[in-house]
Design an enzyme around this catalytic site. Structure first.
Site, PDB file in Angstrom:
ATOM      1  N   ASP A   4      36.365  -8.279  39.419  1.00  0.00           N
ATOM      2  CA  ASP A   4      36.238  -9.738  39.516  1.00  0.00           C
ATOM      3  C   ASP A   4      35.999 -10.376  38.144  1.00  0.00           C
ATOM      4  O   ASP A   4      35.568 -11.514  38.052  1.00  0.00           O
ATOM      5  CB  ASP A   4      35.098 -10.114  40.474  1.00  0.00           C
ATOM      6  CG  ASP A   4      33.752  -9.612  39.992  1.00  0.00           C
ATOM      7  OD1 ASP A   4      33.705  -8.943  38.930  1.00  0.00           O
ATOM      8  OD2 ASP A   4      32.739  -9.882  40.661  1.00  0.00           O
ATOM      9  N   CYS A  11      33.210  -6.931  35.877  1.00  0.00           N
ATOM     10  CA  CYS A  11      33.020  -5.491  36.114  1.00  0.00           C
ATOM     11  C   CYS A  11      32.315  -4.800  34.967  1.00  0.00           C
ATOM     12  O   CYS A  11      31.467  -3.931  35.211  1.00  0.00           O
ATOM     13  CB  CYS A  11      34.343  -4.814  36.441  1.00  0.00           C
ATOM     14  SG  CYS A  11      35.610  -5.115  35.214  1.00  0.00           S
ATOM     15  N   HIS A  17      40.128  -3.252  33.626  1.00  0.00           N
ATOM     16  CA  HIS A  17      39.035  -2.942  34.549  1.00  0.00           C
ATOM     17  C   HIS A  17      38.133  -1.782  34.106  1.00  0.00           C
ATOM     18  O   HIS A  17      38.611  -0.805  33.543  1.00  0.00           O
ATOM     19  CB  HIS A  17      39.604  -2.625  35.927  1.00  0.00           C
ATOM     20  CG  HIS A  17      38.547  -2.418  36.960  1.00  0.00           C
ATOM     21  ND1 HIS A  17      37.659  -3.406  37.310  1.00  0.00           N
ATOM     22  CD2 HIS A  17      38.201  -1.327  37.675  1.00  0.00           C
ATOM     23  CE1 HIS A  17      36.825  -2.937  38.215  1.00  0.00           C
ATOM     24  NE2 HIS A  17      37.127  -1.681  38.452  1.00  0.00           N
TER      25      HIS A  17
END
EC number: 3.4.19.12
Lengths: 151, 258
Positions: free
Chosen positions: B68, B71, B247
């Site tokens: 989101d 992270c 990510h």
């Protein structure tokens, strides 16, 4: 139900009552803490002086992670206010920080009235007049000030 | 102007839907999984298969985090507090530093009223790690999956990173692209939630807290090894993260050092 957003809004409200900034006020609507009504008084020594401008502030459960939606309900003539009352202000968009509270939001909008940013216009007519024909700009603003007494 | 505004609203609405889908399906902090689970994700991908093999030699487990934009901060917060569960000395040092950070931030003119709110919740989570017995791990896991606690921890860590960048603005200015000042960068890229983290965020947070972070970069680059970067350089890592483009997840070593 108490959620982080609602808890924080109660705190914001308490602070606004205990330590109110000059020239702004705000409170949740009677039955919904997620929707507030607010008033900004036109700052002295600006064409907005003496105006009482009403706004609504709508919060989501993501507050304070995300900014609320703030709109003028009173008719406005300002380079950074859209026709529908929406406000183009960086701290309500890409410079939002969870450390801002309602008090900070209202005082930022108040100073936007004193210092418009004609380079990112939401109302191109207002921006143009502000830059090129200050007298006409002030005349149009004064009309909004008078309108604000009636609303 | 009108049509621009409604176009914006459509885009925002679409963003919201994607966000909702992600938040419905992926926990903020997941359970510990065996690292071999990654193999299934890249079954037809020889480059990644090689790299996962390399990773599996060094690490045992992975813990996924919700993608989101928060992270890195969330993964770091959870992994470091988890690391501290059985390390009394390191824990005490961190608790003291966290306690004192509030005054430091106020001195940098962060608004006191809202800052206190974030600091209180942050300390509540830090204290939960220090007090109590067996249930501390499950309590930590519960708090990090409860939006109210979890996001406030992320906010506070973002503020600590921002404060560090501002204190050393002269130095960090060299790493900021474009015509932005350090303050602008902090206001646009560090303090707002959901903004993704780059090297500079990691350097700032690890330096501010004096906690080593090792990031393993898994991408399509040449070679079969998953390259490691330590932040700050030369510090013993306490937290290991796996980076795949865009990510961060948490990694657990096979033979953890302290």
């Amino acid at each position: 139900m108490s959620t982080p957003a609602r808890r924080r809004l109660m705190r914001d409200f308490k602070r606004l009552q205990e330590d109110p900034p000059t020239g702004v006020s705000g409170a949740p609507t009677d039955n919904n803490i997620m929707i507030w009504n607010a008033v900004i008084f036109g700052p002295h020594d600006t064409p907005f002086e003496d105006g009482t401008f009403k706004l609504t502030i709508e919060f989501t459960e993501e507050y304070p992670n995300k900014p609320p939606t703030v709109r003028f309900v009173s008719k406005m003539f300002h380079p950074n206010v859209y026709a529908d009352g929406g406000i183009c202000l960086d701290i309500l968009q890409n410079r939002w920080s969870p450390t801002y509270d309602v008090s900070a939001i209202l005082t930022s909008i108040q100073s936007l009235l004193s210092d418009p940013n004609p380079n990112s216009p939401a109302n191109s007519m207002a921006a143009q007049l502000y830059k090129e024909n200050r007298r006409e700009y002030e005349k149009r603003v004064k009309a909004c000030v008078e309108q604000s007494f009636v609303d | 102007m009108e049509s621009n505004a409604s176009q914006d609203e459509l885009i925002i609405q679409q963003h919201r839907e994607i966000e909702r889908e992600i938040s419905d399906t992926i926990k903020l902090i997941g359970e510990k999984e065996n690292l071999s689970t990654l193999k299934n994700e890249y079954i037809n991908d020889p480059v990644y298969q090689k790299k996962i093999l390399d990773l599996c030699n060094k690490y045992e487990n992975i813990r996924r985090t919700r993608p989101d934009g928060n992270c890195f901060f969330r993964a770091f917060g959870f992994a470091y507090l988890e690391h501290l569960l059985d390390k009394k000395d390191q824990y005490e040092r961190f608790r003291e530093l966290a306690e004192k950070s509030k005054d430091q931030l106020i001195a940098l003119r962060f608004p006191k009223f809202t800052l206190e709110d974030f600091h209180d919740v942050f300390m509540e989570v830090v204290n939960a790690v220090g007090e109590g017995g067996e249930e501390r791990m499950s309590e930590l896991y519960r708090m990090f999956n409860e939006q109210g606690y979890s996001d406030y921890v992320v906010v506070y860590l973002r503020l600590i990173a921002s404060a560090h960048l501002q204190e050393k603005a002269e130095f960090y200015q060299n790493f900021i692209e474009g015509n932005r000042t350090v303050i602008d960068f902090c206001h646009q890229e560090v303090e707002p939630m959901y903004k993704e983290s780059d090297h500079i965020h990691i350097i700032a947070l690890s330096s501010a807290l004096d906690v080593g972070i090792r990031v393993r970069y898994m991408d399509r680059g040449d070679g079969s090894e998953v390259i490691a970067h330590d932040f700050p350089e030369g510090t013993a890592p306490r937290v290991h993260l796996l980076y795949r483009p865009g990510h961060y997840d948490i990694l657990y070593e096979k033979n953890p050092s302290s």
